[in-house]
Design an enzyme around this catalytic site. Structure first.
Site, PDB file in Angstrom:
ATOM      1  N   SER A  15      62.255 -26.502  38.904  1.00  8.01           N
ATOM      2  CA  SER A  15      61.015 -27.284  38.864  1.00  8.01           C
ATOM      3  C   SER A  15      60.845 -28.186  40.091  1.00  8.01           C
ATOM      4  CB  SER A  15      60.984 -28.158  37.605  1.00  8.01           C
ATOM      5  OG  SER A  15      59.832 -28.980  37.606  1.00  8.01           O
ATOM      6  N   SER A  17      58.486 -30.492  39.999  1.00  7.78           N
ATOM      7  CA  SER A  17      57.805 -31.683  39.481  1.00  7.78           C
ATOM      8  C   SER A  17      58.400 -32.993  39.995  1.00  7.78           C
ATOM      9  CB  SER A  17      57.801 -31.669  37.952  1.00  7.78           C
ATOM     10  OG  SER A  17      56.956 -30.648  37.464  1.00  7.78           O
ATOM     11  N   LYS A  66      55.978 -26.284  24.924  1.00 10.90           N
ATOM     12  CA  LYS A  66      54.672 -26.940  24.866  1.00 10.90           C
ATOM     13  C   LYS A  66      54.085 -26.980  23.459  1.00 10.90           C
ATOM     14  CE  LYS A  66      53.570 -26.067  29.704  1.00 10.90           C
ATOM     15  NZ  LYS A  66      52.600 -25.516  30.673  1.00 10.90           N
ATOM     16  N   ALA A 132      51.296 -22.011  27.261  1.00 15.48           N
ATOM     17  CA  ALA A 132      50.627 -22.112  28.561  1.00 15.48           C
ATOM     18  C   ALA A 132      49.188 -21.636  28.466  1.00 15.48           C
ATOM     19  CB  ALA A 132      51.396 -21.311  29.603  1.00 15.48           C
ATOM     20  N   THR A 154      51.521  -8.983  21.620  1.00 13.41           N
ATOM     21  CA  THR A 154      51.224  -8.923  20.190  1.00 13.41           C
ATOM     22  C   THR A 154      49.734  -9.152  19.989  1.00 13.41           C
ATOM     23  OG1 THR A 154      53.400  -9.864  19.718  1.00 13.41           O
ATOM     24  CG2 THR A 154      51.808  -9.839  17.920  1.00 13.41           C
TER      25      THR A 154
END
Length: 274
Positions: A15, A17, A66, A132, A154
């Site tokens: 990451s 970030s 998330k 996401a 799916t």
């Protein structure tokens, strides 16, 4: 006083970030410290609560947590509540964990402002139906496309996701196998995590044309397989680096009350990825 933040995910070592938020702190003259934290589904909640108890002001949430992050928040901002997905937790002064989702705003800002693509009246394909994807559907529909199609391995999960946002605009869904009957899209967004493993969804060639922007929400030093596949078929491509920066700016504003000028951080990030 230094305000502390972290990003929680699995894997998390890649990451950028921390770099982005430290640059934001420098640009806005805010004293911040931003770290990475690895978690598992079993440890996620305790890690968030321990981080809060340590006196930190907030955290970002990335894959695959998330949707799980929703369960630890006492209050939800409208964007996160609608999405059922949280990428930013504000550790409020009253002790509450407040969930936000800045992913969609970041994605749309990168496509419209940085990439100068018009989303109004466009045909958009969104690959994936996880956290996401959930976080970006509402802002994409707000941009006014003529079609937003969600495709997922799916079929049932794609249908469920599309139905949650059916009141907001022209959203449809299918499994990947149904994409062979569709014409090329203006924008194709990979919201799956397959790129992290060097993989991509099974896609027919006809989805991509010379007018297509193929956008991978993942970022890496090299093009992802999805980007390479799309470019070889004539599409313009983009990694999710711009989305990372733009959504981070929204998170920073929630926490620190000031929105940094994002264009100032891109040269440093491109240098790190080169």
């Amino acid at each position: 006083m230094i305000n502390r933040y972290t990003v929680i995910g699995q894997p998390i070592a890649h990451s950028l970030s921390p770099v982005v938020h430290q640059l934001f702190g420098d640009l806005t003259q805010r004293k911040v410290k931003y770290t990475r934290t690895e978690a598992t589904p079993e440890t996620f909640e305790s890690i968030v609560l321990d981080w809060q108890r340590s006196g930190a002001k907030g955290c970002n949430i990335t894959a695959p947590f998330k949707e799980l992050a929703v369960t630890v928040c006492q209050r939800m901002a409208p964007n996160a509540k609608r999405a059922g997905s949280v990428n930013t937790i504000e550790m409020h002064r009253d002790g509450a964990l407040v969930g936000h989702n800045t992913d969609g705003a970041g994605l749309v800002a990168d496509i419209v402002v940085n990439k100068r693509r018009v989303l109004k009246d466009s045909r958009i394909l969104l690959l994936g139906a996880g956290g996401a994807a959930r976080g970006v559907i509402a802002p994409l529909l707000d941009a006014g496309p003529t079609m937003l199609h969600v495709a997922n391995r799916t079929n049932a999960k794609a249908d469920t996701l599309a139905s949650l946002f059916s009141d907001m605009g022209p959203v449809s869904a299918s499994g990947y196998e149904a994409l062979g009957d569709m014409a090329a899209f203006d924008v194709m967004i990979n919201a799956t995590s397959l790129s992290l493993n060097g993989e991509m969804p099974p896609l027919p060639n006809g989805l991509v044309g010379s007018q297509t922007l193929a956008y991978d929400m993942t970022y890496a030093k090299q093009d992802t397989v999805f980007m390479s596949w799309s470019r070889s078929r004539g599409a313009d491509t983009s990694s999710g680096l711009g989305m990372l920066v733009e959504q981070a700016a929204e998170s920073f504003f929630i926490w620190e009350g000031v929105r940094p000028k994002t264009r100032m951080v891109y040269p440093r990030l491109r240098e790190l990825l080169s």
